[in-house]
Design a protein around this motif. Structure first.
Motif, PDB file in Angstrom:
ATOM      1  N   VAL A  15     -23.686 -11.903  -2.408  1.00  0.00           N
ATOM      2  CA  VAL A  15     -23.000 -10.611  -2.334  1.00  0.00           C
ATOM      3  C   VAL A  15     -22.777 -10.269  -0.868  1.00  0.00           C
ATOM      4  O   VAL A  15     -23.702 -10.331  -0.057  1.00  0.00           O
ATOM      5  CB  VAL A  15     -23.824  -9.504  -3.019  1.00  0.00           C
ATOM      6  N   LYS A  16     -21.553  -9.906  -0.527  1.00  0.00           N
ATOM      7  CA  LYS A  16     -21.198  -9.601   0.858  1.00  0.00           C
ATOM      8  C   LYS A  16     -20.764  -8.143   0.976  1.00  0.00           C
ATOM      9  O   LYS A  16     -19.945  -7.661   0.196  1.00  0.00           O
ATOM     10  CB  LYS A  16     -20.062 -10.519   1.331  1.00  0.00           C
ATOM     11  N   PHE A  17     -21.345  -7.441   1.965  1.00  0.00           N
ATOM     12  CA  PHE A  17     -20.911  -6.076   2.241  1.00  0.00           C
ATOM     13  C   PHE A  17     -19.575  -6.134   2.981  1.00  0.00           C
ATOM     14  O   PHE A  17     -19.457  -6.771   4.016  1.00  0.00           O
ATOM     15  CB  PHE A  17     -21.949  -5.329   3.082  1.00  0.00           C
ATOM     16  N   THR A  18     -18.571  -5.458   2.449  1.00  0.00           N
ATOM     17  CA  THR A  18     -17.226  -5.542   3.033  1.00  0.00           C
ATOM     18  C   THR A  18     -16.704  -4.194   3.524  1.00  0.00           C
ATOM     19  O   THR A  18     -15.720  -4.132   4.261  1.00  0.00           O
ATOM     20  CB  THR A  18     -16.225  -6.076   1.995  1.00  0.00           C
ATOM     21  N   GLY A  19     -17.341  -3.090   3.099  1.00  0.00           N
ATOM     22  CA  GLY A  19     -16.725  -1.792   3.325  1.00  0.00           C
ATOM     23  C   GLY A  19     -15.603  -1.627   2.310  1.00  0.00           C
ATOM     24  O   GLY A  19     -15.308  -2.526   1.512  1.00  0.00           O
ATOM     25  N   TYR A  20     -14.961  -0.482   2.330  1.00  0.00           N
ATOM     26  CA  TYR A  20     -13.870  -0.246   1.377  1.00  0.00           C
ATOM     27  C   TYR A  20     -12.577  -0.814   1.944  1.00  0.00           C
ATOM     28  O   TYR A  20     -11.916  -0.197   2.771  1.00  0.00           O
ATOM     29  CB  TYR A  20     -13.726   1.247   1.093  1.00  0.00           C
ATOM     30  N   GLU A  21     -12.233  -2.028   1.499  1.00  0.00           N
ATOM     31  CA  GLU A  21     -11.015  -2.697   1.941  1.00  0.00           C
ATOM     32  C   GLU A  21      -9.893  -2.346   0.965  1.00  0.00           C
ATOM     33  O   GLU A  21      -9.759  -2.953  -0.089  1.00  0.00           O
ATOM     34  CB  GLU A  21     -11.231  -4.211   2.000  1.00  0.00           C
ATOM     35  N   GLY A  22      -9.119  -1.373   1.306  1.00  0.00           N
ATOM     36  CA  GLY A  22      -8.030  -0.939   0.439  1.00  0.00           C
ATOM     37  C   GLY A  22      -8.192   0.509   0.018  1.00  0.00           C
ATOM     38  O   GLY A  22      -9.054   0.833  -0.806  1.00  0.00           O
ATOM     39  N   LEU A  23      -7.395   1.391   0.627  1.00  0.00           N
ATOM     40  CA  LEU A  23      -7.385   2.807   0.291  1.00  0.00           C
ATOM     41  C   LEU A  23      -5.930   3.240   0.158  1.00  0.00           C
ATOM     42  O   LEU A  23      -5.098   2.870   0.986  1.00  0.00           O
ATOM     43  CB  LEU A  23      -8.087   3.647   1.366  1.00  0.00           C
ATOM     44  N   ALA A  24      -5.602   4.014  -0.857  1.00  0.00           N
ATOM     45  CA  ALA A  24      -4.221   4.420  -1.110  1.00  0.00           C
ATOM     46  C   ALA A  24      -4.078   5.932  -0.941  1.00  0.00           C
ATOM     47  O   ALA A  24      -4.836   6.707  -1.525  1.00  0.00           O
ATOM     48  CB  ALA A  24      -3.785   4.014  -2.524  1.00  0.00           C
ATOM     49  N   SER A  25      -3.088   6.345  -0.149  1.00  0.00           N
ATOM     50  CA  SER A  25      -2.911   7.763   0.146  1.00  0.00           C
ATOM     51  C   SER A  25      -2.551   8.574  -1.096  1.00  0.00           C
ATOM     52  O   SER A  25      -2.955   9.740  -1.224  1.00  0.00           O
ATOM     53  CB  SER A  25      -1.833   7.947   1.216  1.00  0.00           C
ATOM     54  N   HIS A  26      -1.781   7.986  -2.018  1.00  0.00           N
ATOM     55  CA  HIS A  26      -1.428   8.728  -3.238  1.00  0.00           C
ATOM     56  C   HIS A  26      -2.679   9.034  -4.062  1.00  0.00           C
ATOM     57  O   HIS A  26      -2.848  10.147  -4.565  1.00  0.00           O
ATOM     58  CB  HIS A  26      -0.438   7.919  -4.080  1.00  0.00           C
ATOM     59  N   GLY A  27      -3.549   8.056  -4.185  1.00  0.00           N
ATOM     60  CA  GLY A  27      -4.801   8.284  -4.897  1.00  0.00           C
ATOM     61  C   GLY A  27      -5.680   9.282  -4.177  1.00  0.00           C
ATOM     62  O   GLY A  27      -6.343  10.111  -4.807  1.00  0.00           O
ATOM     63  N   GLY A  28      -5.696   9.201  -2.839  1.00  0.00           N
ATOM     64  CA  GLY A  28      -6.476  10.150  -2.055  1.00  0.00           C
ATOM     65  C   GLY A  28      -5.996  11.570  -2.244  1.00  0.00           C
ATOM     66  O   GLY A  28      -6.798  12.511  -2.330  1.00  0.00           O
ATOM     67  N   THR A  29      -4.676  11.759  -2.312  1.00  0.00           N
ATOM     68  CA  THR A  29      -4.115  13.094  -2.532  1.00  0.00           C
ATOM     69  C   THR A  29      -4.517  13.631  -3.899  1.00  0.00           C
ATOM     70  O   THR A  29      -4.916  14.792  -4.033  1.00  0.00           O
ATOM     71  CB  THR A  29      -2.579  13.046  -2.426  1.00  0.00           C
ATOM     72  N   LEU A  30      -4.417  12.783  -4.911  1.00  0.00           N
ATOM     73  CA  LEU A  30      -4.793  13.202  -6.263  1.00  0.00           C
ATOM     74  C   LEU A  30      -6.287  13.514  -6.333  1.00  0.00           C
ATOM     75  O   LEU A  30      -6.700  14.516  -6.940  1.00  0.00           O
ATOM     76  CB  LEU A  30      -4.429  12.106  -7.264  1.00  0.00           C
ATOM     77  N   GLY A  31      -7.099  12.669  -5.695  1.00  0.00           N
ATOM     78  CA  GLY A  31      -8.541  12.898  -5.673  1.00  0.00           C
ATOM     79  C   GLY A  31      -8.895  14.191  -4.970  1.00  0.00           C
ATOM     80  O   GLY A  31      -9.796  14.928  -5.395  1.00  0.00           O
ATOM     81  N   LEU A  32      -8.191  14.493  -3.873  1.00  0.00           N
ATOM     82  CA  LEU A  32      -8.417  15.739  -3.140  1.00  0.00           C
ATOM     83  C   LEU A  32      -8.090  16.949  -4.004  1.00  0.00           C
ATOM     84  O   LEU A  32      -8.856  17.930  -4.036  1.00  0.00           O
ATOM     85  CB  LEU A  32      -7.569  15.754  -1.870  1.00  0.00           C
ATOM     86  N   ILE A  33      -6.963  16.898  -4.708  1.00  0.00           N
ATOM     87  CA  ILE A  33      -6.565  18.030  -5.546  1.00  0.00           C
ATOM     88  C   ILE A  33      -7.605  18.271  -6.645  1.00  0.00           C
ATOM     89  O   ILE A  33      -7.994  19.415  -6.916  1.00  0.00           O
ATOM     90  CB  ILE A  33      -5.170  17.771  -6.163  1.00  0.00           C
ATOM     91  N   ILE A  34      -8.075  17.195  -7.274  1.00  0.00           N
ATOM     92  CA  ILE A  34      -9.086  17.342  -8.330  1.00  0.00           C
ATOM     93  C   ILE A  34     -10.374  17.930  -7.754  1.00  0.00           C
ATOM     94  O   ILE A  34     -10.996  18.825  -8.353  1.00  0.00           O
ATOM     95  CB  ILE A  34      -9.364  15.978  -8.992  1.00  0.00           C
ATOM     96  N   ALA A  35     -10.774  17.449  -6.570  1.00  0.00           N
ATOM     97  CA  ALA A  35     -11.984  17.966  -5.931  1.00  0.00           C
ATOM     98  C   ALA A  35     -11.844  19.453  -5.609  1.00  0.00           C
ATOM     99  O   ALA A  35     -12.799  20.229  -5.772  1.00  0.00           O
ATOM    100  CB  ALA A  35     -12.276  17.174  -4.661  1.00  0.00           C
ATOM    101  N   LEU A  36     -10.660  19.871  -5.176  1.00  0.00           N
ATOM    102  CA  LEU A  36     -10.446  21.275  -4.839  1.00  0.00           C
ATOM    103  C   LEU A  36     -10.437  22.160  -6.085  1.00  0.00           C
ATOM    104  O   LEU A  36     -10.868  23.317  -6.037  1.00  0.00           O
ATOM    105  CB  LEU A  36      -9.139  21.437  -4.062  1.00  0.00           C
ATOM    106  N   VAL A  37      -9.955  21.621  -7.195  1.00  0.00           N
ATOM    107  CA  VAL A  37     -10.001  22.377  -8.455  1.00  0.00           C
ATOM    108  C   VAL A  37     -11.457  22.639  -8.838  1.00  0.00           C
ATOM    109  O   VAL A  37     -11.826  23.754  -9.257  1.00  0.00           O
ATOM    110  CB  VAL A  37      -9.271  21.609  -9.569  1.00  0.00           C
ATOM    111  N   ILE A  38     -12.308  21.620  -8.695  1.00  0.00           N
ATOM    112  CA  ILE A  38     -13.737  21.793  -8.984  1.00  0.00           C
ATOM    113  C   ILE A  38     -14.351  22.805  -8.015  1.00  0.00           C
ATOM    114  O   ILE A  38     -15.145  23.671  -8.410  1.00  0.00           O
ATOM    115  CB  ILE A  38     -14.468  20.439  -8.893  1.00  0.00           C
ATOM    116  N   TYR A  39     -13.959  22.709  -6.752  1.00  0.00           N
ATOM    117  CA  TYR A  39     -14.474  23.624  -5.717  1.00  0.00           C
ATOM    118  C   TYR A  39     -14.146  25.079  -6.037  1.00  0.00           C
ATOM    119  O   TYR A  39     -15.013  25.955  -5.955  1.00  0.00           O
ATOM    120  CB  TYR A  39     -13.887  23.215  -4.370  1.00  0.00           C
ATOM    121  N   VAL A  40     -12.908  25.355  -6.431  1.00  0.00           N
ATOM    122  CA  VAL A  40     -12.537  26.759  -6.700  1.00  0.00           C
ATOM    123  C   VAL A  40     -13.171  27.270  -7.990  1.00  0.00           C
ATOM    124  O   VAL A  40     -13.408  28.477  -8.137  1.00  0.00           O
ATOM    125  CB  VAL A  40     -11.000  26.946  -6.744  1.00  0.00           C
ATOM    126  N   ARG A  41     -13.458  26.386  -8.918  1.00  0.00           N
ATOM    127  CA  ARG A  41     -14.143  26.815 -10.139  1.00  0.00           C
ATOM    128  C   ARG A  41     -15.561  27.281  -9.817  1.00  0.00           C
ATOM    129  O   ARG A  41     -16.106  28.165 -10.487  1.00  0.00           O
ATOM    130  CB  ARG A  41     -14.177  25.693 -11.177  1.00  0.00           C
TER     131      ARG A  41
END
Length: 281
Positions: free
Chosen positions: A101-127
């Motif tokens: 098993v090799k530690f690689t870090g997160y190789e591959g991040l997508a801005s569209h997914g990050g935006t969606l993840g941020l919006i979901i996190a903020l919905v939880i935050y305001v609740r």
């Protein structure tokens, strides 16, 4: 080809003390957004204790969303092919062929997914905080372009998400990739996002009453993903399957965000009815 006519690009991946430029750009971008939103909360007299957990929600939402976005949008054939690859989606490791098993870090991040993840996190935050969701989204949207800009500069330092071959005088030769002059698509996006921050900040100073209407959130989505849509024409495709699509994956994923952004900008005061008034108001 006269390589002296172009910008030869091959920076060291490490900035200092073993930290990679990409990681440093991410951290600086998040810090800038943190300081900007903190100032906005203070100016709008939102209770400080309601700000404290915001960074954690944003960080976790962006990281999980951008990681899952890359795995599911761009490499589903790999990450959904075995339980080990599913684990690699969540844990920054790679199961090697020899059983190690090799530690690689997160190789591959997508801005569209990050935006969606941020919006979901903020919905939880305001609740949890009972803040007006549109006020929170607008404040985050004013600061978001700084982080987006720094992330693209990190991509530039990594010589990744490269552009198509071109003969424009500002072309970059990404030596880590090949010897061909290419569009610096990462730099195009970084400049576009930096410009959006100054536009959004100027509009906020002139029309502070628009915070809470969804206008700045809509502006951010519309501007960023419209810019992304057109800049994609200068980029190489990231995965082979995109060659058979009428538009690349980045463009296809941008369209829904643009539609939502325009709707938010045009929604006006009725958007406020969908939120909850802040406790301290």
């Amino acid at each position: 080809m006269d390589t002296l006519s172009y910008i030869v690009w091959n920076p060291d991946l490490t900035a200092f003390l073993g930290m990679r430029w990409y990681s440093l750009c991410w951290l600086v971008g998040l810090l800038m957004a943190y300081l900007i939103v903190k100032r906005l909360y203070k100016e709008q007299q939102i209770k400080p204790e309601l700000f404290d957990p915001l960074f954690v929600y944003c960080f976790v939402g962006i990281l999980i969303g951008s990681r899952l976005g890359h795995c599911l949008f761009y490499q589903p054939d790999y990450f959904l092919s075995s339980w080990q690859h599913v684990v690699e989606m969540i844990v920054p490791i790679r199961f090697m062929d020899d059983g190690s098993v090799k530690f690689t870090g997160y190789e591959g991040l997508a801005s569209h997914g990050g935006t969606l993840g941020l919006i979901i996190a903020l919905v939880i935050y305001v609740r949890r905080t009972r803040l007006n969701i549109w006020r929170v989204l607008d404040n985050i949207a004013i600061a978001t372009p700084t982080t987006a800009c720094m992330i693209r500069l990190g991509n530039l330092m990594n010589s990744e998400i490269i552009g198509k071959v071109t003969d424009v005088p500002w072309a970059f030769i990404f030596e880590r990739v090949d010897s061909m002059p290419r569009h610096p698509g990462q730099l195009y996006e970084a400049i576009a996002y930096a410009a959006l921050f100054f536009i959004g900040w100027a509009l906020y100073r002139k029309y502070p009453q628009k915070v809470g209407t969804g206008f700045f959130f809509g502006l951010c989505l519309t501007y960023i993903f419209t810019a992304r849509f057109f800049i994609e024409f200068t980029k190489e495709i990231q995965e082979a399957f995109e060659a058979g699509l009428p538009l690349d994956m980045g463009q296809l994923l941008s369209i829904p965000f643009i539609i939502v952004g325009v709707a938010c900008m045009a929604g006006g005061k009725w958007m406020q009815k969908l939120g909850t008034e802040p406790k301290n108001k």
